[in-house]
Every structure is written in structure tokens, then in C-alpha cells.
Design an enzyme around this catalytic site. Sequence first.
Site, PDB file in Angstrom:
ATOM      1  N   ASP A 173     -26.997-120.002   8.643  1.00 38.74           N
ATOM      2  CA  ASP A 173     -26.419-119.118   7.638  1.00 38.74           C
ATOM      3  C   ASP A 173     -27.335-117.911   7.488  1.00 38.74           C
ATOM      4  O   ASP A 173     -28.478-118.040   7.037  1.00 38.74           O
ATOM      5  CB  ASP A 173     -26.290-119.879   6.312  1.00 38.74           C
ATOM      6  CG  ASP A 173     -25.568-119.082   5.238  1.00 38.74           C
ATOM      7  OD1 ASP A 173     -25.486-117.851   5.364  1.00 38.74           O
ATOM      8  OD2 ASP A 173     -25.097-119.697   4.252  1.00 38.74           O
ATOM      9  N   HIS A 174     -26.844-116.729   7.855  1.00 38.61           N
ATOM     10  CA  HIS A 174     -27.687-115.533   7.848  1.00 38.61           C
ATOM     11  C   HIS A 174     -28.077-115.105   6.441  1.00 38.61           C
ATOM     12  O   HIS A 174     -28.942-114.230   6.267  1.00 38.61           O
ATOM     13  CB  HIS A 174     -26.965-114.388   8.562  1.00 38.61           C
ATOM     14  CG  HIS A 174     -27.817-113.686   9.569  1.00 38.61           C
ATOM     15  ND1 HIS A 174     -29.112-113.260   9.294  1.00 38.61           N
ATOM     16  CD2 HIS A 174     -27.584-113.333  10.858  1.00 38.61           C
ATOM     17  CE1 HIS A 174     -29.623-112.674  10.359  1.00 38.61           C
ATOM     18  NE2 HIS A 174     -28.715-112.709  11.335  1.00 38.61           N
ATOM     19  N   ARG A 175     -27.472-115.705   5.422  1.00 36.01           N
ATOM     20  CA  ARG A 175     -27.854-115.365   4.058  1.00 36.01           C
ATOM     21  C   ARG A 175     -29.188-115.970   3.672  1.00 36.01           C
ATOM     22  O   ARG A 175     -29.881-115.452   2.793  1.00 36.01           O
ATOM     23  CB  ARG A 175     -26.773-115.835   3.077  1.00 36.01           C
ATOM     24  CG  ARG A 175     -25.427-115.147   3.235  1.00 36.01           C
ATOM     25  CD  ARG A 175     -24.382-115.783   2.333  1.00 36.01           C
ATOM     26  NE  ARG A 175     -24.140-117.181   2.676  1.00 36.01           N
ATOM     27  CZ  ARG A 175     -23.295-117.969   2.035  1.00 36.01           C
ATOM     28  NH1 ARG A 175     -22.594-117.490   1.007  1.00 36.01           N
ATOM     29  NH2 ARG A 175     -23.113-119.224   2.406  1.00 36.01           N
TER      30      ARG A 175
END
Length: 484
Positions: free
Chosen positions: A454-456
Amino acid sequence: MAQVLEFKLPDLGEGLTEAEIVRWLVEVGDVVAVDQPVVEVETAKAMVEVPCPYGGVVTARFGAEGTELPVGAPLLTVAVGEASEDRTGGGTGEGTDTADAEGSGAARGQGPDAEGSGNVLVGYGTSEAPARRRRVRPGETAPAARPAPAASAARAVNGRLRTEEPADAHARTPGAADGPVPVISPLVRRLARQNGLDLREMTGSGPDGLILRADVEYALRAAAPGRTGATDGAPETRRVPADTTAPAVPTGTTAVTRVPLKGIRGAVADKLSRSRTEIPDATCWVDADATELMRARAAMNAAGGGPKISVLALLARICTAALARFPELNSSVDTGAREIVRYEGVHLGFAAQTDRGLVVPVVRDAHTRDAESLTAEFARLTEAARAGTLTPAELTGGTFTLNNYGVFGVDGSTPIINHPEAAMLGVGRIVPRPWVHEGELAVRQVVQLSFTFDHRVCDGGTAGGFLRYVADCVEQPAVLLRTL
């Protein structure tokens, strides 16, 4: 005098809102004991045998095998007391409510003998059954007593008898459409949307007017001409609305089969769709020389007299060590609070394919286990998954997932993150391949590792560092000794 007690589908935990009847374990007229399993149901997570908290004679069953019921819907009624011993106190047909079960206060568990067993499901007890309350709609006076409906003027809704009402009985008052729609379950919203129902025009039968799935299904049956409810018959075929979301049937096709997305298949579909919708994921991958890891495993299995260490257990041990170095990846995102939630412990999920579909059992506190303990727990959970006996607690609460799709004979994949987790490591098959080793071409055992995150929760540098550390441990297992 006998008391007729109604046993409803209990809350099975972990946010489950419905279950499908797989197999009845009792018949109408059977004598049941307290805590005796009476029905086997399948939730979105597992197969569960539901025990009845009452002892007596089964007077009615609600729903045929294959019927899907919401939590709180009646499962069966049991005649408890003196009359239950000669089996004359209850109804004789399945899905037929009795006057005692519908109207008597004693039948609602208010008598001294209506104490629950406290053991419907692990973690969920039964106490004295609450009295059924009828919500008073605006402009309507509460009746002093509710008479039992006649069978000829009744309509079945999920096994419960509903008296015939005017066509506008479920319509809201004019001002009600201005407020929020009283719906909690996304399944109810989806069912209404797929069938073109306006939830603002409905009155719910739940607490404080909450619209339940049974209300939507009742509205659909009432709107369909010539349709009547069934209490314990075969599941009815649902009318497919002609809307713009339905896929067009190819020209020239003579037959179309529609397979309902329910049970495990439906849960998987919902979870994967939610993951793709909410999580901005990215994937990186690397090939690794697993020759030394396989040699280390062979040496472990040759040295000890215990159970053989599995490759999955070694990879899991590598994952927990990598997560200790990169804790950002052992997390989830709270979208409502706009916060990243990081977990201290690692509850490691692993993908397991079964005859009933894909499930992800969870190894609790995997970071505290050694290779032997991990091997034993993987074996236990895998066997339970194949037998369909995993509990909801064993299928939820994961913080990171390991997916060994190499067992299917493939090399690579771009895994879909198991929502709400933040990352998943995929492992392909380990096969002999040409590899440059110590400056020379050699045949080595090579594996492809893919990592979706998850790039968050992190940037590419963190994800790349995690994957590189995992690959280093695969190529040189001695690297793990620094953290043991």
C-alpha cells in the site's frame, strides 16, 4: 404448560451479518438437549455448527438447506416444559410459527425456566431472551396485545410469518425522505441498488427503523406479480433487474448460467473489490537464488527427529524478521481517521486453496514462533481449512499475508492485498535455472519473489528494502542469524 421458545441465528462474530443453511441436524419433532448442535451454517468465513440454548421438542424449522438468513432471523422453535415430553405442545410443520411462540410472554424467555445456556458459540453466550418489541410507526397507536396472525393471511419473510399489509405499509412518511437512510449493512444497500429499490421509501423493521435485508427481500417479493413467500421450501430464484449494470448477453448465446456470489466466493469477491477500490497498491519483484535455503532446510530435517520443516515456515520466519526491520509494512490505514495503524505483533495470514474456495488462515503471533512451531501451525490450519472447520477467529485479524502461489506451478504474480492489510509477499515456484554463481554459469534453485504494498504507508524505498532483505535471507540464510 409448555413454553415455545424461538431460537434465532446468533451473532457469529467478526462482523458477520448472515449465514447460509448447509445442513439441518434435527427434524421437527426431535427432542434436543441444551447446547446440542441443531444446524450447520456456512458464513463468509467458515462452516459452523450452531448449538441450541434450549432443551425440548423442535416444533418448527425456518429455512431450507441453501437458504441465506440474516443474523437475528429465527432458526427454529422449541417446546420446553411438561408438554414437550409427549411432543404435543408445538406445531407440526416446518416454517409454521405457533401462537405461543408469537404472542406469549413466557415464550419469549420471560419465565423462570428460560435461562440461556451461555454457550451458543465460543465467545458469545445466551442470556434470557429479550421480549419482542413492535415498533410503532408515526400516527399509529401501540396495541395492548398483538394477536396471533391467521395462517391464511400470512406471508413468510425469511421463515417468519408476516401478516398481509396494505401496499403502502412499507412507505415512509413524507418528511422521512429528507433524513439519512437508516441502513448499516452494505449488503442491504447493494441488494436494493441492484433491484432498483429506493431505500428512502421503505420503513425498516429493525431497531429504530433500521432497514434489514429481510425488509428489502420482502419488498422485492411484494413487487413481483404472482410471487409468494416460502418458509422451508427450495430457495426461490431471484428476478434479475434489467439495469445498465448487468452485462450484455453475447448475440447467438443459447444458454446463460448465473452463479450467485455468496458464501466464501462472495466474501472473496467483496474483499478483493474493496482492496482494489481503496488501496493504491504497487508491486515490485526480484529473482533470488534459493539453493542455500533449500540446503539449510535439508540439513535441518536430516539433523532432528521431529517433524520436517516446511519451506513455507522458513519463508514465514524470514518475513517476520523483515517486518521487524521495516515495521511500516506491518500496518493498515484507518481511512476514517486518516491515520496509519502500526501493529507491534505479526499475525501472519497465508493463502490456502480449498474445495470451498480461497481462504486465508491466520497464524497468531508469528513473530514469536520458531520454524518448528510455524510448520506445525501451518499444517493444523491447512487441515482445518480443507475440512471447513476454521473458526472466524482463525480467519481474521491478520496484519501481513504470505502467498505461496508456487504450489500452482507458476513463477510470478501481482497479488491483491488482503484488505485491510498493507502488504503481501508472493512466492513463485522454486525451479532449477541457469544462474551466474561466483562468476560462473551454474544451475541453481531460483525463485521469483513479488511484493505488493500500500503506497500510502510507505514509499518505494521501504518496499524495495523489505524485498531486498527477504531475497538476501533466501540466498544466504545465515543473514537471519544476526536477528536470532
